[in-house]
Design a protein around this motif. Structure first.
Motif, mmCIF file in Angstrom:
data_model
loop_
_atom_site.group_PDB
_atom_site.id
_atom_site.type_symbol
_atom_site.label_atom_id
_atom_site.label_comp_id
_atom_site.label_asym_id
_atom_site.label_seq_id
_atom_site.Cartn_x
_atom_site.Cartn_y
_atom_site.Cartn_z
ATOM 1 N N ARG A 87 -7.778 3.284 -12.313
ATOM 2 C CA ARG A 87 -8.326 2.686 -11.099
ATOM 3 C C ARG A 87 -7.814 1.286 -10.829
ATOM 4 O O ARG A 87 -7.744 0.850 -9.683
ATOM 5 C CB ARG A 87 -9.858 2.672 -11.178
ATOM 6 C CG ARG A 87 -10.470 4.052 -11.071
ATOM 7 C CD ARG A 87 -11.970 4.027 -11.257
ATOM 8 N NE ARG A 87 -12.508 5.386 -11.259
ATOM 9 C CZ ARG A 87 -13.743 5.683 -11.651
ATOM 10 N NH1 ARG A 87 -14.559 4.712 -12.073
ATOM 11 N NH2 ARG A 87 -14.160 6.941 -11.629
ATOM 12 N N ARG A 88 -7.467 0.551 -11.880
ATOM 13 C CA ARG A 88 -6.983 -0.816 -11.668
ATOM 14 C C ARG A 88 -6.211 -1.271 -12.906
ATOM 15 O O ARG A 88 -6.352 -0.715 -13.992
ATOM 16 C CB ARG A 88 -8.134 -1.775 -11.384
ATOM 17 C CG ARG A 88 -9.167 -1.894 -12.483
ATOM 18 C CD ARG A 88 -10.311 -2.808 -12.054
ATOM 19 N NE ARG A 88 -10.921 -2.290 -10.839
ATOM 20 C CZ ARG A 88 -11.906 -1.373 -10.839
ATOM 21 N NH1 ARG A 88 -12.343 -0.889 -11.981
ATOM 22 N NH2 ARG A 88 -12.416 -0.959 -9.712
ATOM 23 N N THR A 100 0.863 -1.181 0.000
ATOM 24 C CA THR A 100 0.000 0.000 0.000
ATOM 25 C C THR A 100 0.898 1.228 0.000
ATOM 26 O O THR A 100 1.859 1.303 0.765
ATOM 27 C CB THR A 100 -0.906 0.031 1.235
ATOM 28 O OG1 THR A 100 -1.684 -1.169 1.290
ATOM 29 C CG2 THR A 100 -1.850 1.230 1.182
ATOM 30 N N TYR A 130 -2.671 0.350 -4.119
ATOM 31 C CA TYR A 130 -2.282 -0.952 -3.573
ATOM 32 C C TYR A 130 -1.925 -1.911 -4.702
ATOM 33 O O TYR A 130 -2.397 -1.777 -5.839
ATOM 34 C CB TYR A 130 -3.411 -1.553 -2.729
ATOM 35 C CG TYR A 130 -4.658 -1.890 -3.527
ATOM 36 C CD1 TYR A 130 -4.815 -3.137 -4.133
ATOM 37 C CD2 TYR A 130 -5.676 -0.944 -3.689
ATOM 38 C CE1 TYR A 130 -5.943 -3.440 -4.876
ATOM 39 C CE2 TYR A 130 -6.802 -1.242 -4.429
ATOM 40 C CZ TYR A 130 -6.936 -2.485 -5.023
ATOM 41 O OH TYR A 130 -8.051 -2.777 -5.774
ATOM 42 N N SER A 145 -0.104 6.803 -4.822
ATOM 43 C CA SER A 145 -0.168 6.446 -6.233
ATOM 44 C C SER A 145 0.999 7.025 -7.004
ATOM 45 O O SER A 145 1.322 8.208 -6.852
ATOM 46 C CB SER A 145 -1.474 6.948 -6.841
ATOM 47 O OG SER A 145 -1.476 6.758 -8.247
ATOM 48 N N SER A 192 -3.403 5.634 -1.222
ATOM 49 C CA SER A 192 -4.640 5.046 -1.760
ATOM 50 C C SER A 192 -4.368 3.966 -2.801
ATOM 51 O O SER A 192 -5.298 3.354 -3.320
ATOM 52 C CB SER A 192 -5.500 6.146 -2.397
ATOM 53 O OG SER A 192 -4.793 6.756 -3.473
ATOM 54 N N GLY A 240 -4.727 -1.403 -7.756
ATOM 55 C CA GLY A 240 -5.872 -0.502 -7.807
ATOM 56 C C GLY A 240 -5.548 0.791 -7.094
ATOM 57 O O GLY A 240 -4.588 0.886 -6.335
ATOM 58 N N ASP A 241 -6.351 1.807 -7.359
ATOM 59 C CA ASP A 241 -6.155 3.117 -6.742
ATOM 60 C C ASP A 241 -7.517 3.673 -6.350
ATOM 61 O O ASP A 241 -8.308 4.063 -7.197
ATOM 62 C CB ASP A 241 -5.438 4.050 -7.720
ATOM 63 C CG ASP A 241 -5.106 5.403 -7.113
ATOM 64 O OD1 ASP A 241 -5.390 5.594 -5.918
ATOM 65 O OD2 ASP A 241 -4.567 6.262 -7.827
ATOM 66 N N TYR A 242 -7.775 3.734 -5.035
ATOM 67 C CA TYR A 242 -9.058 4.226 -4.547
ATOM 68 C C TYR A 242 -9.261 5.712 -4.839
ATOM 69 O O TYR A 242 -10.392 6.181 -4.916
ATOM 70 C CB TYR A 242 -9.158 4.008 -3.030
ATOM 71 C CG TYR A 242 -9.152 2.555 -2.616
ATOM 72 C CD1 TYR A 242 -10.154 1.681 -3.031
ATOM 73 C CD2 TYR A 242 -8.149 2.054 -1.791
ATOM 74 C CE1 TYR A 242 -10.145 0.348 -2.657
ATOM 75 C CE2 TYR A 242 -8.132 0.727 -1.401
ATOM 76 C CZ TYR A 242 -9.132 -0.125 -1.844
ATOM 77 O OH TYR A 242 -9.130 -1.439 -1.461
ATOM 78 N N GLY A 243 -8.175 6.439 -5.013
ATOM 79 C CA GLY A 243 -8.281 7.880 -5.231
ATOM 80 C C GLY A 243 -8.348 8.294 -6.679
ATOM 81 O O GLY A 243 -8.471 9.479 -6.980
#
Length: 380
Positions: free
Chosen positions: A111-112, A70, A84, A73, A82, A101-104
């Motif tokens: 995003r993935r 983690t 991982y 980005s 954010s 992936g990136d939650y932000g």
């Protein structure tokens, strides 16, 4: 007919001159983006050591566990952890090692993704080059034995000659954007290097040309993030040197070598011929391109970080004996030459470049002429 150049208003795409990563803690990882499947077909069955591959790069606010990384980005100027990457298969979520992936992320393409896409922008190369690297390091994936065939024709098949890209593709991006001007690069240099702008993807387009002026590849760099990618079907970046076409056009015997294309154009703006390797790796193919060029005096101005120091060593190792090598030194408060906002200050550092330490390998042009007992003055 060449389309008229359009201009994109800065107000519609606000940007600031990048700050010093060393001072503000930004990740120095170069990022790139290209739409791809989570796992590329060519490396699906390879047993890739994901953790070992990722540990080769710096990460901001990283937390390592046995099965997950983690961190902040690498795609965005954001310090929030954010992002991982799964380091091992996760049977609960169905994720495979290398999935990230990136939650932000606000852009769906960020995003993935999978390990090839991630390593490609970390290594600053095309996805095809990354696949080739993974197959070389971890072995070819095992395919279906029933589909294997043996060629008994006895016909010698020479490798197909790679063709340049059609330069007319640049017409689609024949627009102007203030991004590079805000990075200190003059409009004249941008025009000479045929820089464009892709309005749809909000990305500067930077063509990479071959020594003869034909088009080898095109780099896209977002103006609102650190992401970049290359056009499909282009030449491998490891075989190209940015700016080498200008060296041949001008028959330049002296050039400054930097890492990024933006750095090279900034040095050009300061009035010096420049080339860029496009990252922190100096391949044998790149070295050979420069060896064959008109360059007789190469001034090395790599970044002020560990990757830049390693690149400097690679250049010295591969170019010693082929041309005169000098080192451009500037304060560590600047990560790269583009952060030296005063052009006169940059010119001073370049003009004060000093010969590098030759270690065991003196220049061919500086070897002693034993027949005369003096130093030869011949330049390679």
């Amino acid at each position: 007919m060449v389309p008229l150049r359009c201009t994109v208003n800065a107000a519609s795409s606000p940007i600031k001159r990048p700050v010093n990563p060393a001072v503000h803690g930004l990740s120095p990882i170069a990022a790139r983006l290209e739409s791809s499947a989570t796992h590329r077909k060519g490396v699906t069955n390879l047993k890739i050591d994901v953790r070992a591959e990722l540990e080769s790069f710096p990460w901001k606010r990283a937390t390592w566990t046995p099965d997950k990384l983690t961190a902040a980005s690498p795609f965005r100027y954001d310090g929030t952890p954010s992002f991982y990457v799964w380091l091992a298969n996760n049977p609960v979520t169905g994720a495979r090692a290398g999935d990230w992936g990136d939650y932000g992320a606000t852009d769906p393409e960020y995003r993935r993704g999978g390990i090839v896409k991630l390593l490609a922008f970390l290594r600053n190369e095309t996805e095809e080059e990354t696949e080739e690297y993974l197959r070389w390091k971890y072995g070819e994936a095992t395919g279906d034995a029933e589909n294997l065939t043996l060629d008994l024709s006895g016909v010698l098949r020479l490798p197909e000659r790679r063709q340049p890209l059609d330069p007319r593709i640049l017409n689609a991006w024949d627009c102007e954007h203030p991004y590079l001007c805000l990075r200190g690069i003059s409009p004249e240099v941008q025009k000479e290097m045929r820089v464009g702008y892709d309005i749809k993807r909000k990305a500067i387009t930077i063509p990479w040309f071959l020594p003869d002026g034909s088009l080898g590849n095109v780099k896209f760099r977002r103006v609102d993030s650190k992401a970049f990618w290359y056009v499909k079907g282009g030449w491998p970046i490891r075989e190209l040197v940015y700016g080498i076409d200008a060296i041949y056009r001008k028959r330049a015997k002296v050039a400054v070598l930097v890492e990024a294309e933006i750095d090279a154009m900034y040095v050009m703006t300061a009035g010096f011929p420049a080339v860029a390797v496009g990252g922190a790796l100096f391949s044998e193919e790149k070295a050979e391109v420069i060896r064959r060029s008109p360059i007789e005096r190469l001034l090395i101005a790599t970044d002020n970080d560990e990757a830049g120091k390693k690149l400097r060593e690679q250049v010295i190792e591969k170019m010693t004996g082929y041309c005169e090598l000098l080192s451009v030194e500037f304060p560590e408060t600047y990560k790269d030459v583009n952060e030296i906002t005063d052009l006169d200050e940059l010119r001073g550092y370049i003009e004060r470049a000093a010969p590098v330490n030759w270690y065991k390998f003196p220049l061919l042009s500086q070897q002693v002429d034993k027949s005369r007992g003096t130093d030869s003055t011949k330049i390679c």
